[in-house]
Enzyme design. Structure first.
Site, PDB file in Angstrom:
ATOM      1  N   LYS A  77      -2.980  21.846  16.436  1.00 33.04           N
ATOM      2  CA  LYS A  77      -2.771  22.855  17.473  1.00 33.04           C
ATOM      3  C   LYS A  77      -4.082  23.531  17.891  1.00 33.04           C
ATOM      4  O   LYS A  77      -4.204  23.988  19.017  1.00 33.04           O
ATOM      5  CB  LYS A  77      -1.748  23.875  17.006  1.00 33.04           C
ATOM      6  CG  LYS A  77      -0.409  23.196  16.725  1.00 33.04           C
ATOM      7  CD  LYS A  77       0.758  24.105  16.830  1.00 33.04           C
ATOM      8  CE  LYS A  77       2.071  23.340  16.814  1.00 33.04           C
ATOM      9  NZ  LYS A  77       2.346  22.628  15.562  1.00 33.04           N
TER      10      LYS A  77
HETATM   11  C1  LIG Z   1       3.364  21.680  15.515  1.00 36.40           C
HETATM   12  C2  LIG Z   1       3.218  20.572  14.553  1.00 36.40           C
HETATM   13  C3  LIG Z   1       3.915  19.364  14.716  1.00 36.40           C
HETATM   14  C4  LIG Z   1       4.903  19.147  15.845  1.00 36.40           C
HETATM   15  O1  LIG Z   1       4.270  19.110  17.104  1.00 36.40           O
HETATM   16  P1  LIG Z   1       5.133  19.329  18.427  1.00 36.40           P
HETATM   17  O2  LIG Z   1       4.141  19.426  19.512  1.00 36.40           O
HETATM   18  O3  LIG Z   1       5.886  20.600  18.213  1.00 36.40           O
HETATM   19  O4  LIG Z   1       6.042  18.158  18.551  1.00 36.40           O
HETATM   20  C5  LIG Z   1       3.683  18.339  13.818  1.00 36.40           C
HETATM   21  N1  LIG Z   1       2.833  18.508  12.783  1.00 36.40           N
HETATM   22  C6  LIG Z   1       2.162  19.662  12.586  1.00 36.40           C
HETATM   23  C7  LIG Z   1       1.276  19.781  11.405  1.00 36.40           C
HETATM   24  C8  LIG Z   1       2.323  20.720  13.464  1.00 36.40           C
HETATM   25  O5  LIG Z   1       1.638  21.857  13.272  1.00 36.40           O
END
Ligand SMILES: *Cc1c(COP(=O)(O)O)cnc(C)c1O
Length: 468
Positions: free
Chosen positions: A112
């Site tokens: 993210k």
């Molecule tokens: C947020 C997240 C996901 C999922 O991603 P999305 O965009 O919500 O599908 C998967 N793995 C990790 C470690 C995350 O932080």
């Protein structure tokens, strides 16, 4: 470049306003009115460029006239300079032509950061240019919150409130949110699940009086700028693996459909993606949709991969908009019916279109632990539980050995040390910049799953801070 709402009845906005607005006023999500296309030559030309340069070239068309080119380039360079790996998102070969793309070299150790750091810089720039301030309110299943806080902390023009489900995020995740001592950061534990947090957030967005009163804005993956920042690494991987005129596949650990939607967007932009493996844990609402054609809301199961413990995948609406031919009224109708009945069934044509791009895969906790152990035994690789699901998915859904498969590693193993230790006996250490995380002082409030309580809290805090 203009952005329109998936529900068809909010005004079209430019990039800067779509970003500041987050969720459209008709309850929809912003999508670009038209999509830039990259030719094979343009994609080939990305090979060998550094991450920031690829990011600039791939995202520039989406910014339109909202920012001047030199300004935007400087923001992008500043954004990726804080990442701790020289390559920003390095590729590691796991097995012949099966690659792991490490998306955990940002400040909070999850993918993210790759979009959120960009968004923080963009917000800051646009707000300062306009002499405005905003209140950012976000919901998190763990990683969004810390990434958002890391991107917004200490910024004059913003206060940030993050709702997380009490007791359902890992200690590392919680501490990354609660140990930040900047006065503009407010972490809130909600007595409920992530979906409850997300529903509170949607309700606050849809309460236009409240929204205007506090100048509310959002950085959840409903924010178009998040998707934008995530499109980049699909191009980076394809360019590095020589996939401009031949195909490439990706396996994506999925919760809210944000990351994988960015892969779909890259495909729309001309990247020759053969398929996207939609990898879920036991919360398999999306992999089920691909299997059966029906999305059925169920209860959230707590798992070893909590950032994927989601039953309401907000970003799916962006894809639904395409499946329904860009007809906002139909999207609005379909989402309203889903809200009422908890069920959404795709037409045979739509399901077949979805299956052309997406392949579902599901792995429960036992399988996840096995995968972590297997990869450690085979290659000494330590995978976090989310990444392990992506790796298992990539290995299971490789249809052609000549097509490179890239599994996205969405978190650093030290972010989920309990699961990694359970599987391998090794407790992965935190990187140096977070080494004392477990000793830092925590600061957060606990609130009931109640809209009025949360809104009251936000108002009180802003009044104390004398910003609203
Ligand atoms: C947020 C997240 C996901 C999922 O991603 P999305 O965009 O919500 O599908 C998967 N793995 C990790 C470690 C995350 O932080």
């Amino acid at each position: 470049m203009r952005y329109i709402s998936t529900r068809g009845s909010a005004p079209a906005l430019d990039f800067a306003d779509a970003m500041l607005t987050g969720l459209a006023r008709d309850g929809g999500l912003y999508v670009p009115e038209t999509w830039p296309r990259f030719s094979p030559q343009e994609i080939a030309a990305l090979a060998g460029l550094d991450y920031a340069e690829v990011a600039y070239r791939v995202t520039r068309p989406f910014i339109g006239e909202a920012l001047e080119s030199g300004t935007y380039r400087a923001l992008v360079e500043q954004t990726y300079a804080v990442f701790t790996h020289g390559a920003v998102a390095p590729l590691v070969e796991l097995a012949p032509n099966h690659w792991l793309m490490e998306l955990f070299h940002g400040p909070t150790l999850a993918f993210k950061d790759y979009a959120m750091q960009l968004l923080g810089n963009l917000f800051n720039h646009v707000l300062r240019a306009r002499g405005r301030r905003v209140t950012i309110i976000g919901a998190t299943s763990g990683d969004t919150g810390s990434a958002a806080i890391a991107a917004c902390r200490g910024r004059e023009a913003m206060d940030i409130f993050i709702l997380f489900p009490k007791g359902r995020v890992s200690d590392v995740q919680r501490r990354q949110m609660t140990t930040v001592d900047d006065a503009n950061v407010h972490a809130i534990a909600i007595d409920g699940t992530f979906d409850d947090c997300q529903a509170l957030l949607k309700d606050m967005f849809n309460d236009h009086g409240f929204r205007d009163e506090v100048a509310m804005s959002g950085v959840n993956s409903i924010n178009w700028a998040r998707i934008l920042g995530q499109i980049v690494y699909y191009f980076v991987a394809a360019a590095a693996l020589g996939a401009w005129d031949r195909k490439i596949a990706f396996a994506v650990p999925t919760g809210n459909f944000g990351n994988i939607y960015a892969g779909y967007a890259a495909r729309k932009m001309g990247l020759p993606i053969s398929h996207l493996v939609l990898a879920t844990n036991a919360n398999d609402i999306l992999s089920n949709l691909l299997a059966t054609g029906t999305m059925r809301r169920g209860a959230v199961h707590a798992s070893l991969s909590p950032s994927m413990d989601i039953q309401v995948a907000s970003n799916f609406e962006r894809y639904l908009f395409d499946l329904l031919g860009g007809d906002g009224a139909r999207v609005a109708q379909t989402m309203a019916a889903y809200q009422d009945t908890g069920e959404l069934t795709l037409s045979a044509d739509a399901l077949s279109a979805a299956r052309d791009v997406f392949t579902g895969f599901r792995l429960d906790d036992a399988g996840t632990l096995e995968e972590i152990a297997r990869r450690y035994d085979a290659a000494g690789a330590l995978l976090d539980p989310h990444s392990a699901i992506g790796v298992a998915a990539g290995a299971a859904k490789r249809f052609e050995p000549s097509v490179p498969m890239v599994s996205l590693a969405t978190a650093h193993p030290a972010k989920f040390p309990d699961a990694v230790e359970q599987a391998t006996g090794i407790r992965p250490p935190l990187p140096a910049h977070l080494a004392d995380l477990m000793e830092r002082t925590e600061r957060f409030d606990v609130l009931a799953n109640d809209l009025a309580a949360v809104q009251g809290f936000v108002r009180d805090r802003l009044a104390e801070r004398q910003v609203a």
